[in-house]
Design an enzyme around this catalytic site. Structure first.
Site, short mmCIF file in Angstrom:
data_model
loop_
_atom_site.label_atom_id
_atom_site.label_comp_id
_atom_site.label_asym_id
_atom_site.label_seq_id
_atom_site.Cartn_x
_atom_site.Cartn_y
_atom_site.Cartn_z
N GLU A 301 0.82 -1.22 0.00
CA GLU A 301 0.00 0.00 0.00
C GLU A 301 0.85 1.27 0.00
OE1 GLU A 301 -2.46 -0.26 3.45
OE2 GLU A 301 -3.70 -1.88 2.66
N PRO A 302 1.52 1.60 -1.09
CA PRO A 302 2.28 2.85 -1.13
C PRO A 302 1.37 4.04 -1.35
CG PRO A 302 2.41 1.76 -3.25
CD PRO A 302 1.63 0.83 -2.34
N GLY A 303 1.65 5.13 -0.70
CA GLY A 303 0.91 6.37 -0.92
C GLY A 303 1.88 7.50 -1.18
N ARG A 340 2.49 19.66 8.14
CA ARG A 340 3.45 18.61 8.50
C ARG A 340 4.65 19.12 9.30
NH1 ARG A 340 5.93 16.18 4.79
NH2 ARG A 340 5.97 14.14 5.77
N CYS A 371 -1.37 32.98 12.27
CA CYS A 371 -1.13 33.53 13.60
C CYS A 371 -0.71 32.43 14.58
CB CYS A 371 -2.37 34.26 14.09
SG CYS A 371 -2.74 35.73 13.11
N GLU A 372 0.39 31.78 14.28
CA GLU A 372 0.97 30.75 15.14
C GLU A 372 2.49 30.84 15.02
OE1 GLU A 372 -0.55 28.56 17.10
OE2 GLU A 372 -2.62 28.95 16.45
N TYR A 401 0.22 14.38 1.74
CA TYR A 401 -0.11 14.84 3.09
C TYR A 401 0.06 16.35 3.25
CZ TYR A 401 0.06 9.88 4.00
OH TYR A 401 -0.15 8.53 3.95
#
Length: 444
Positions: A301-303, A340, A371-372, A401
């Site tokens: 199952e490669p993504g 990420r 604002c982080e 992702y």
């Protein structure tokens, strides 16, 4: 004192090693992917924008088919899914691994054959299961004992559904603690070591509506060593042997999941697919011979390894700020389109495109517009010292992702996605507009 300005050098093969294979430099300081200049894409579609190289996606699908000709290759849709992506995966002969009714329905309504789809997830909702049964999904991966009775009841006394069981082999592997799923102390699967998996399988065998076809095992993400997969093969085949001794059960499928590591920056390690395929085949054959079992059909199952290196993110520089010893380069995207780095410290290698800097490279931190304090896209990277507002930055290895995990933070809207191939660019996913956001807000 005289300051000597050293022009940034032309990109070398090493510099472009993490870019799509189609990447070229058609003009001084510019880069093209799939025959389309990145500056042209930014001007036409605005920024931030994601660029996806269709040929790269297809070639990576073929590489997996060639490496595992006897296996079922399922693309992990969670990495990134849109209708075009489902269409490409279908045309390249791969199956699909989904984890929600949303992913499943998008794929099937695009024309993807449901019997080549596997549904899994640690907490499937009633809608997830009902949709899977209604559309005729090929396999459902059972992740907890509570799913067994629920699924059997949903199937009904006269129905049948093929299932697998996700087992946990007790192996720590993966690039970060938050993406390791093969250990006993996380939310996925049923542990082998304490007999939990074996007990659940016995319950499944008591449900005639459920046909157990095999075992599923996923160790985590960003794994660059073959060894964890070999250990997993041994432990899962050991469970298959015990099931055969106890129940006379012979399972014909073994899903080893994905998690195949890729390089995000030049020089980083990546999993060698050819080595993985050869050694897994040998280990599986030997383990099954020792256990006296037939060799099950492999499922992979490669993504990320298929779509990650095919993507590029483009941002426009909004501000450059010198604060003490630090230089912050702020762009028009950030953690809403790529969470990420904030989630698990991923490192990227952005580069200036559209012009060649005339100053020597300098260490900077590329930050987002949100604002982080943790809204950082790339820490301690080198860009030309004369980077300025209006410049275009490109970030490779942006296909997995990122847009898939994008949020509505600060209501800035999610970026569009553009496919490139043979000198043509076409919009696959449009930019999320303020009107889109307003339409969802129905109360006052």
């Amino acid at each position: 004192m005289t300051t000597v300005h050293v022009p940034a050098s032309r990109p070398t093969a090493a510099d472009l090693s993490v870019w799509p294979a189609s990447t070229t430099e058609p003009a001084r300081g510019d880069l093209a992917v799939g025959g389309v200049p990145l500056t042209e894409i930014a001007d036409r579609f605005g920024t931030p924008v994601y660029v996806l190289d269709e040929a790269e996606v297809r070639e990576r699908c073929r590489t997996y088919r060639d490496a595992f000709p006897e296996a079922d290759i399922l693309y992990a849709a969670k990495a990134f899914l849109c209708r075009a992506m489902a269409h490409w995966i279908d045309e390249e002969g791969l199956g699909l691994d989904v984890c929600s009714a949303g992913e499943l329905e998008l794929a099937v309504t695009t024309g993807f054959p449901p019997d080549r789809i596997v549904l899994h997830g640690n907490a499937k909702s009633p809608r997830d299961l009902d949709t899977a049964l209604r559309l005729g999904v090929g396999r459902i991966v059972i992740d907890s004992p509570s799913e067994i009775a629920r699924l059997a009841a949903a199937v009904g006394p006269d129905g049948h559904q093929k299932v697998m069981v996700r087992v946990v082999p007790g192996i720590s592997a993966g690039g970060h603690a938050k993406i390791r799923t093969g250990t006993d102390d996380q939310k996925f699967g049923l542990p082998i070591a304490d007999g939990y998996a074996q007990h659940a399988i016995a319950r499944i065998l008591g449900q005639p509506q459920l046909r157990l076809t095999g075992l599923h095992c996923h160790l985590g993400s960003q794994i660059t060593s073959v060894k964890p997969y070999l250990v997993a093969v041994r432990r899962v085949v050991g469970l298959m042997r015990r099931l055969h001794e106890q129940h006379g059960l012979v399972l014909h499928e073994l899903d080893l999941g994905g998690g195949h590591g890729i390089a995000y920056r030049p020089g980083e390690p990546a999993l060698d697919l050819t080595t993985l395929a050869g050694r897994v085949r040998a280990e599986l054959a030997d383990a099954c011979a020792t256990a006296g079992l037939p060799v099950p059909r492999l499922v992979i199952e490669p993504g990320r390894a298929i779509v990650g290196p095919a993507g590029v993110a483009l941002y426009r520089v909004l501000a450059v700020k010198h604060t003490g010893r630090h230089v912050f380069v702020a762009v028009d995207g950030g953690m809403s389109d790529n969470p990420r780095p904030a989630l698990y410290g991923v490192r990227y290698a952005p580069r200036l495109v559209g012009r060649r800097g005339t100053a020597a490279p300098a260490g900077v931190t590329v930050v987002g517009r949100h604002c982080e304090t943790g809204d950082v896209l790339a820490s301690d990277v080198e860009l030309p010292g004369d980077v300025r507002p209006g410049d275009l930055l490109a970030v490779p290895v942006a296909g997995a992702y990122q847009l898939a995990m994008a949020s509505g933070y600060n209501l800035v809207g999610r970026p569009p996605l553009v496919a490139v191939r043979d000198g043509r660019a076409r919009l696959l996913v449009r930019r999320e507009s303020l009107e889109d956001i307003r339409r969802r807000d129905v109360g006052l």
